[in-house]
Design an enzyme around this catalytic site. Sequence first.
Site, short mmCIF file in Angstrom:
data_model
loop_
_atom_site.label_atom_id
_atom_site.label_comp_id
_atom_site.label_asym_id
_atom_site.label_seq_id
_atom_site.Cartn_x
_atom_site.Cartn_y
_atom_site.Cartn_z
N ASP A 171 0.84 -1.20 0.00
CA ASP A 171 0.00 0.00 0.00
C ASP A 171 0.88 1.25 0.00
OD1 ASP A 171 -2.57 1.10 -0.06
OD2 ASP A 171 -2.70 1.25 2.11
N HIS A 254 -4.75 2.63 -7.08
CA HIS A 254 -5.89 2.30 -6.23
C HIS A 254 -7.16 2.05 -7.04
CE1 HIS A 254 -3.54 2.96 -2.64
NE2 HIS A 254 -4.57 2.51 -1.93
N HIS A 257 -6.83 -1.43 -8.02
CA HIS A 257 -7.20 -2.24 -6.84
C HIS A 257 -8.72 -2.39 -6.73
CE1 HIS A 257 -8.99 -2.23 -2.82
NE2 HIS A 257 -8.12 -3.19 -2.55
N HIS A 272 -5.66 -5.79 0.86
CA HIS A 272 -5.71 -4.51 0.14
C HIS A 272 -4.33 -4.18 -0.47
CE1 HIS A 272 -6.62 -0.23 -0.56
NE2 HIS A 272 -5.45 0.03 0.01
ZN ZN Z 1 -4.52 1.94 0.06
#
Ligand code: ZN
Length: 380
Positions: A171, A254, A257, A272
């Site tokens: 992340d 993101h 993601h 995540h």
């Molecule tokens: Zn994140």
Amino acid sequence: MHAALIAPNKYVQGRGVMAELGNQVQPLGDHALVMADRVVWGLVEQTVTDSLNQANIRQTLATFGGEASDREIDQIRLKGQEAGANIVIGIGGGKVSDSAKAVGAQMGTGWVIVPTIASTDAPTSALSVIYSDEGIFERYLFHPKNPDLVLVDTAVIARAPVRFLAAGIGDGLSTWVEARANLESRKPAMSGGLATRAAGAIAKLCWDTLFTYGESAVLAVEQQSVTLAVEAVVEANTLLSGIGFESCGLAAAHAIHNGLTVLHHQTHSLMHGEKVAFGTISQLALEGRPLSEINELIDLCQRIKLPTTLGDLNLGEASPEELRQVAEAACAEGETIHNMPFGVTPDMVLDALRAADAYGRAYRERGQSVFGMAQEVGGN
Ligand SMILES: [Zn+2]
């Protein structure tokens, strides 16, 4: 357009700081709604209740069910309101953080985030990511302020499975890549303004810290050790990445993601930060960065077991239609992919996903062939 920087009111990090929770919370309220799932509560109950009792803070415990969904948040808020709590404390992972912020905001109280893993940069921000009960990304929920306090006990972090720390690095690695895109496109961030020089420097420091200490921190946490490298990486994953993404902005990594969560049967078992790591490689591919730069990221990711191929994401057998679903979801209206300095279409994302997968596979195959040669030489 003005620039803006937002951050938690106070950030406390160190070995054993969980025992100081009561003293740190005391100025914020005297009746805490404490949110944690069963597993986390089993690990921290004694320390937390002792610390809050010593500070004369009443406690109402709400067991967190596991998903940052509207239903879960409503249930916990009702419990807090019925009990008359005046401060919310969320203890656990990213989904507890996100839920605690939403509960605190809806109750009109302050909120305190106590991450027990360093797997995302959710703890410091003023936003919650809301999922369906099935774990599919639904929307970002923005709150009027950041947490009143973020308290990170690195001894607790180091006792969690190392996969969480590695996911947090995944992340955190996206932060500078996405910040850089926003600095170029001059799109406003979640802070409500353009990136300040301070936030840009914090995002870059996050990247540099993870390249310097990422692998050594993972090796240390495999032994449940708290070293200076672990302290540096926990700060990077939590504080630097948190301020960096929120006050510089997200972009393609993101959004990809979020697109990957559409194939939830395949990708829900991945964390995540693991999905974001592949999203970051895909963003670099989308941007046409030199392969040498992309390979530096792939190298670190493979060393700490972050996904670098579609196969690593359980998508090795994904059909072209499924990958197109990911690409289209990544380009949905309002997605952060539209913060990129150039227009992005699903076709471009689809090609970037395939290219990122090819880079990851090529890097791994080359690594294995070098390893195989070394073994052969050693065998002789
Ligand atoms: Zn994140």
